[in-house]
Every structure is written in C-alpha cells, then in structure tokens.
Design a protein around this motif. Structure first.
Motif, PDB file in Angstrom:
ATOM      1  N   LEU A  25      80.702  -3.737  89.117  1.00  0.00           N
ATOM      2  CA  LEU A  25      80.062  -3.398  87.854  1.00  0.00           C
ATOM      3  C   LEU A  25      80.769  -4.109  86.713  1.00  0.00           C
ATOM      4  O   LEU A  25      81.992  -4.020  86.580  1.00  0.00           O
ATOM      5  CB  LEU A  25      80.113  -1.889  87.609  1.00  0.00           C
ATOM      6  N   ILE A  26      79.989  -4.814  85.918  1.00  0.00           N
ATOM      7  CA  ILE A  26      80.472  -5.333  84.642  1.00  0.00           C
ATOM      8  C   ILE A  26      79.925  -4.353  83.608  1.00  0.00           C
ATOM      9  O   ILE A  26      78.713  -4.298  83.381  1.00  0.00           O
ATOM     10  CB  ILE A  26      79.984  -6.766  84.372  1.00  0.00           C
ATOM     11  N   ALA A  27      80.819  -3.560  83.032  1.00  0.00           N
ATOM     12  CA  ALA A  27      80.410  -2.472  82.147  1.00  0.00           C
ATOM     13  C   ALA A  27      80.555  -2.870  80.683  1.00  0.00           C
ATOM     14  O   ALA A  27      81.528  -3.513  80.299  1.00  0.00           O
ATOM     15  CB  ALA A  27      81.267  -1.235  82.423  1.00  0.00           C
ATOM     16  N   ASP A  28      79.587  -2.440  79.880  1.00  0.00           N
ATOM     17  CA  ASP A  28      79.692  -2.680  78.446  1.00  0.00           C
ATOM     18  C   ASP A  28      80.681  -1.702  77.829  1.00  0.00           C
ATOM     19  O   ASP A  28      81.233  -0.827  78.524  1.00  0.00           O
ATOM     20  CB  ASP A  28      78.322  -2.651  77.772  1.00  0.00           C
ATOM     21  N   GLY A  29      80.929  -1.835  76.554  1.00  0.00           N
ATOM     22  CA  GLY A  29      81.925  -1.013  75.875  1.00  0.00           C
ATOM     23  C   GLY A  29      81.578   0.452  75.766  1.00  0.00           C
ATOM     24  O   GLY A  29      82.439   1.270  75.466  1.00  0.00           O
ATOM     25  N   ASN A  30      80.326   0.815  75.994  1.00  0.00           N
ATOM     26  CA  ASN A  30      79.903   2.213  75.896  1.00  0.00           C
ATOM     27  C   ASN A  30      79.803   2.906  77.253  1.00  0.00           C
ATOM     28  O   ASN A  30      79.588   4.112  77.307  1.00  0.00           O
ATOM     29  CB  ASN A  30      78.543   2.294  75.189  1.00  0.00           C
ATOM     30  N   ASN A  47      88.650  -4.751  77.656  1.00  0.00           N
ATOM     31  CA  ASN A  47      88.169  -4.520  76.294  1.00  0.00           C
ATOM     32  C   ASN A  47      89.303  -4.703  75.280  1.00  0.00           C
ATOM     33  O   ASN A  47      90.095  -3.816  75.043  1.00  0.00           O
ATOM     34  CB  ASN A  47      87.515  -3.151  76.168  1.00  0.00           C
ATOM     35  N   LEU A  48      89.338  -5.890  74.702  1.00  0.00           N
ATOM     36  CA  LEU A  48      90.389  -6.275  73.765  1.00  0.00           C
ATOM     37  C   LEU A  48      90.111  -5.764  72.351  1.00  0.00           C
ATOM     38  O   LEU A  48      90.959  -5.184  71.696  1.00  0.00           O
ATOM     39  CB  LEU A  48      90.541  -7.796  73.758  1.00  0.00           C
ATOM     40  N   MET A  49      88.896  -6.038  71.884  1.00  0.00           N
ATOM     41  CA  MET A  49      88.434  -5.551  70.585  1.00  0.00           C
ATOM     42  C   MET A  49      86.915  -5.590  70.635  1.00  0.00           C
ATOM     43  O   MET A  49      86.351  -6.225  71.531  1.00  0.00           O
ATOM     44  CB  MET A  49      88.977  -6.421  69.444  1.00  0.00           C
ATOM     45  N   VAL A  52      84.713  -8.360  72.489  1.00  0.00           N
ATOM     46  CA  VAL A  52      85.548  -9.336  73.206  1.00  0.00           C
ATOM     47  C   VAL A  52      86.198  -8.676  74.402  1.00  0.00           C
ATOM     48  O   VAL A  52      86.987  -7.743  74.216  1.00  0.00           O
ATOM     49  CB  VAL A  52      86.638  -9.922  72.271  1.00  0.00           C
ATOM     50  N   PRO A  53      85.915  -9.127  75.600  1.00  0.00           N
ATOM     51  CA  PRO A  53      84.904 -10.119  75.949  1.00  0.00           C
ATOM     52  C   PRO A  53      83.538  -9.470  76.103  1.00  0.00           C
ATOM     53  O   PRO A  53      83.422  -8.242  76.098  1.00  0.00           O
ATOM     54  CB  PRO A  53      85.397 -10.649  77.297  1.00  0.00           C
ATOM     55  N   THR A  54      82.539 -10.309  76.299  1.00  0.00           N
ATOM     56  CA  THR A  54      81.188  -9.817  76.545  1.00  0.00           C
ATOM     57  C   THR A  54      80.950  -9.701  78.045  1.00  0.00           C
ATOM     58  O   THR A  54      81.648 -10.322  78.851  1.00  0.00           O
ATOM     59  CB  THR A  54      80.126 -10.751  75.949  1.00  0.00           C
ATOM     60  N   CYS A  55      79.938  -8.947  78.396  1.00  0.00           N
ATOM     61  CA  CYS A  55      79.546  -8.842  79.810  1.00  0.00           C
ATOM     62  C   CYS A  55      79.105 -10.199  80.345  1.00  0.00           C
ATOM     63  O   CYS A  55      79.407 -10.548  81.484  1.00  0.00           O
ATOM     64  CB  CYS A  55      78.422  -7.817  79.976  1.00  0.00           C
ATOM     65  N   ASN A  56      78.418 -10.979  79.525  1.00  0.00           N
ATOM     66  CA  ASN A  56      77.948 -12.287  79.990  1.00  0.00           C
ATOM     67  C   ASN A  56      79.113 -13.232  80.281  1.00  0.00           C
ATOM     68  O   ASN A  56      79.056 -14.012  81.224  1.00  0.00           O
ATOM     69  CB  ASN A  56      76.985 -12.908  78.975  1.00  0.00           C
ATOM     70  N   GLN A  57      80.172 -13.173  79.504  1.00  0.00           N
ATOM     71  CA  GLN A  57      81.347 -14.009  79.777  1.00  0.00           C
ATOM     72  C   GLN A  57      81.979 -13.624  81.116  1.00  0.00           C
ATOM     73  O   GLN A  57      82.371 -14.493  81.901  1.00  0.00           O
ATOM     74  CB  GLN A  57      82.368 -13.874  78.646  1.00  0.00           C
ATOM     75  N   THR A 127      85.090  -1.981  88.784  1.00  0.00           N
ATOM     76  CA  THR A 127      84.445  -1.927  87.473  1.00  0.00           C
ATOM     77  C   THR A 127      85.299  -2.742  86.522  1.00  0.00           C
ATOM     78  O   THR A 127      86.513  -2.534  86.430  1.00  0.00           O
ATOM     79  CB  THR A 127      84.338  -0.482  86.934  1.00  0.00           C
ATOM     80  N   ILE A 128      84.660  -3.673  85.847  1.00  0.00           N
ATOM     81  CA  ILE A 128      85.325  -4.450  84.807  1.00  0.00           C
ATOM     82  C   ILE A 128      84.772  -3.950  83.476  1.00  0.00           C
ATOM     83  O   ILE A 128      83.602  -4.181  83.167  1.00  0.00           O
ATOM     84  CB  ILE A 128      85.075  -5.963  84.976  1.00  0.00           C
ATOM     85  N   GLN A 129      85.592  -3.245  82.726  1.00  0.00           N
ATOM     86  CA  GLN A 129      85.182  -2.702  81.433  1.00  0.00           C
ATOM     87  C   GLN A 129      85.354  -3.777  80.372  1.00  0.00           C
ATOM     88  O   GLN A 129      86.466  -4.278  80.177  1.00  0.00           O
ATOM     89  CB  GLN A 129      86.021  -1.490  81.070  1.00  0.00           C
ATOM     90  N   THR A 130      84.264  -4.153  79.728  1.00  0.00           N
ATOM     91  CA  THR A 130      84.316  -5.121  78.633  1.00  0.00           C
ATOM     92  C   THR A 130      84.244  -4.368  77.311  1.00  0.00           C
ATOM     93  O   THR A 130      84.191  -3.143  77.288  1.00  0.00           O
ATOM     94  CB  THR A 130      83.150  -6.124  78.712  1.00  0.00           C
ATOM     95  N   ALA A 131      84.178  -5.104  76.248  1.00  0.00           N
ATOM     96  CA  ALA A 131      84.003  -4.513  74.921  1.00  0.00           C
ATOM     97  C   ALA A 131      82.648  -4.887  74.338  1.00  0.00           C
ATOM     98  O   ALA A 131      82.448  -4.829  73.136  1.00  0.00           O
ATOM     99  CB  ALA A 131      85.128  -4.966  74.004  1.00  0.00           C
TER     100      ALA A 131
END
Length: 148
Positions: A25-30, A47-49, A52-57, A127-131
C-alpha cells in the motif's frame, strides 16, 4: 549499487522478501496507516512535510523495482464532503507513470470498505505512508511474477 530508482534500504529489504500476490500500500497523508494494515505488514513513514513525497513519486520508484500485476485505488464517493464528480486528478498521474514504466495495467477502483479489507489481509506486507494531500491518492499494488 542499485540500478533502479528505489534506493530506500528498508523498503528494498521488504520488497525483496515479498512474493507473488503480496500487496504493498502506498498511503496518502490522511490514510489511517497505524490501524488499517495487514497483521504482518511493516509500516515505513516517508511523510516529511505536507505533500512530500507524493504517492505518485513512490509509485514510480516501486514500479522501477518490482513486477506488478494489479493496481487498486479507493473508489471515490459520489455524495458527502469527499465526493468527486469524476476521477481524482492523481489517477491521471498514476496512469502516466504506469504507461511510462511500460505496463499494460488499468487502475481498478474498489469500494472504500473493500479496499480496507484488502489491505488488512495476511498478504499485505508493506505500507508506505506518504504526505500526499490529494484526495483518493491511496494505491494498492499486487506483486506479480518476474518473467525475465
């Protein structure tokens, strides 16, 4: 030194151990990553800020490193505060990234609760949590088979 785009050591180790039918899972910040994941899944927080980074990256990096046979997204709601009239803009970004990697795969929208169920299985390994702040940016990859 690795030749693909993915250079994160923990993520590389987890995907190296993943096999056919494993899910990532590539998870968005929410996304509630602490509570909505498989019992064996590892959580990597990137989730750095905000943004950053985005799910697409992250998708681009993963597709450079592993074979993928299916890609699911959380289906948009048609009413309520999170409703959209059409596909979220991020899905077009995903389609471009998938095409740029030479894959002939379609995004498969899945009902929100079925998506949570799919992420909660024993096959879910990471799960990769992004921002990413975009709505409906969560994306679930099913690992395929290496054919070369």
């Amino acid at each position: 030194m690795l030749r693909h785009k993915l250079i994160h050591p923990q993520i590389s180790a987890i995907i190296a151990a993943a096999g056919h039918h494993s899910s990532i899972l590539i998870a968005d910040g929410n996304y509630p990553a602490a509570s909505k994941r498989g019992p064996r899944a590892e959580l990597v927080s990137l989730n750095l800020m905000p943004g950053v980074p985005t799910c697409n990256q992250v998708l681009e990096a993963l597709l450079s490193a592993i074979p993928v046979e299916a890609i699911q997204t959380m289906q948009t709601e048609t009413s309520g505060p999170y409703a959209l009239d059409g596909d979220p803009p991020v899905w077009e970004d995903y389609r471009k990234t998938i095409k740029n990697e030479g894959l002939d795969l379609e995004i498969q929208p899945v009902d929100k609760w079925a998506f949570y169920d799919a992420v909660s299985t024993n096959d879910h390994v990471l799960t990769i949590q992004t921002a990413d702040q975009q709505r409906y940016a969560n994306i679930l990859l099913t690992v395929g088979v290496r054919m070369d």
